[in-house]
Design an enzyme around this catalytic site. Structure first.
Site, PDB file in Angstrom:
ATOM      1  N   GLU A  89      21.480  37.996  39.368  1.00  0.00           N
ATOM      2  CA  GLU A  89      20.578  36.191  38.977  1.00  0.00           C
ATOM      3  C   GLU A  89      20.102  37.504  38.961  1.00  0.00           C
ATOM      4  O   GLU A  89      18.679  36.393  38.274  1.00  0.00           O
ATOM      5  CB  GLU A  89      21.024  36.154  39.849  1.00  0.00           C
ATOM      6  CG  GLU A  89      22.356  34.999  40.713  1.00  0.00           C
ATOM      7  CD  GLU A  89      22.582  33.877  39.488  1.00  0.00           C
ATOM      8  OE1 GLU A  89      20.667  33.409  39.429  1.00  0.00           O
ATOM      9  OE2 GLU A  89      23.515  33.467  39.388  1.00  0.00           O
ATOM     10  N   GLU A 120      39.888  50.284  46.522  1.00  0.00           N
ATOM     11  CA  GLU A 120      39.087  50.660  47.832  1.00  0.00           C
ATOM     12  C   GLU A 120      39.684  51.769  48.194  1.00  0.00           C
ATOM     13  O   GLU A 120      38.399  51.893  49.442  1.00  0.00           O
ATOM     14  CB  GLU A 120      38.530  49.012  48.560  1.00  0.00           C
ATOM     15  CG  GLU A 120      39.974  49.209  49.756  1.00  0.00           C
ATOM     16  CD  GLU A 120      39.157  48.563  50.724  1.00  0.00           C
ATOM     17  OE1 GLU A 120      39.198  48.391  52.070  1.00  0.00           O
ATOM     18  OE2 GLU A 120      38.756  46.663  50.655  1.00  0.00           O
TER      19      GLU A 120
END
Length: 304
Positions: A89, A120
């Site tokens: 954004e 992960e």
């Protein structure tokens, strides 16, 4: 004692059972929602308690960007996805060059749409992702790990330290924060989740709030905002083109048509504002912005 209680995850705050939701499976739909909402209301208080650390992180980000550095968010699962969301954004909202703010999620782009939990577990992968992006000492790396023990994130932070980059560590586990070597640790203590271990809930909400704060406050400090208007937005669609015209009308008092023409002539919103309010040419307006670090308010008030 069972294996479950002796595992290295059993003592994590994010893995504890929440007494307020022990009977959530017996509750009505409305009561389920009330329980979730009551827990969510605890998040702003937890974030408020760590605002001094968030402010320190903002100062680091601003200093890095003013020196040509980049901000990297690194996380796995929900944490990584929220980092990618915030990074994505920044360009349209604040006009940051592509790549200035980047989100790295364990498992790569595919993990944005489909869970990739095993990704992960490899600290070397976190380091590899930063290496691929040519991390330097001018950059800043923010590791996001609700539990505080995500190997992908810890590996990235360790690599960043070796490269001389500043580091920020976000976690909801105060014990983990004390064991991770980072320049700044941000540790909102949100407590156990309503659904045990589901850190996309309160921990995820705290993560989004803090990331929004860091990116927004940094961009305000960088002069990307005039008043509370996003004057460095990139008008890449009809909605943003209209917003740019409305911002110009709001700040200058020009008509819709005059604002449209001035934006075309100026080439960007900041230049258009300075051209109109100081009654100067495009070249002079741009020079004023350069001399004042791109900050519209200073370009309007400082005299050359």
């Amino acid at each position: 004692m069972s294996d479950v209680n002796t595992s290295r995850w059993a003592s994590l705050p994010t893995e504890q059972r929440n007494p307020a939701s022990v009977h959530i499976d017996e509750a009505s739909t409305l009561r389920i929602l009330e329980i979730l909402n009551e827990e969510d209301r605890k998040v702003p208080r937890a974030v408020n308690a760590v605002l001094p650390q968030v402010a320190e992180a903002v100062e680091l980000v601003v200093m890095a960007m003013r020196n040509g550095g980049r901000l990297f968010y690194v996380g796995a699962g929900s944490s990584g996805r929220l980092g990618v969301l915030d990074a994505a954004e920044c360009a349209p909202t604040f006009g940051t060059p592509q790549g200035t703010v980047q989100g790295i999620v364990a498992g790569g782009a595919g993990a944005l749409l489909r869970a990739a939990e095993r990704a992960e577990d490899r600290p070397e992968d976190g380091a590899r992702e930063l290496r691929r992006r040519n991390l330097s000492e001018r950059d800043i790396v923010m590791g996001i790990a609700a539990s505080g023990v995500t190997p992908f994130v810890l590996g990235a932070l360790e690599y960043a330290r070796r490269k001389g980059a500043d580091t920020v560590f976000f976690t909801c586990n105060p014990n983990a924060a004390g064991q991770v070597d980072a320049k700044i640790s941000i540790v909102p203590e949100v407590g156990p989740e309503a659904i045990t271990g589901s850190t996309r809930l309160k921990a995820g909400t705290a993560t989004k709030i803090v990331l929004n704060m860091i990116s927004t406050a940094s961009m305000v400090r960088m002069g990307k905002v005039y008043g509370n208007l996003m004057v460095d937005l990139t008008p890449t669609c009809a909605k943003l083109n209209d917003r740019a015209r409305r911002i110009l009308m709001e700040t200058t008092g020009l008509s819709h048509e005059d604002s449209r023409r001035l934006l075309v002539a100026a080439g960007d919103l900041k230049t258009a504002i300075v051209m109109s309010k100081r009654a100067v040419s495009k070249e002079t307006a741009r020079q004023l912005l350069v001399e004042n670090g791109g900050i519209v308010r200073l370009a309007l008030t400082n005299r050359t």
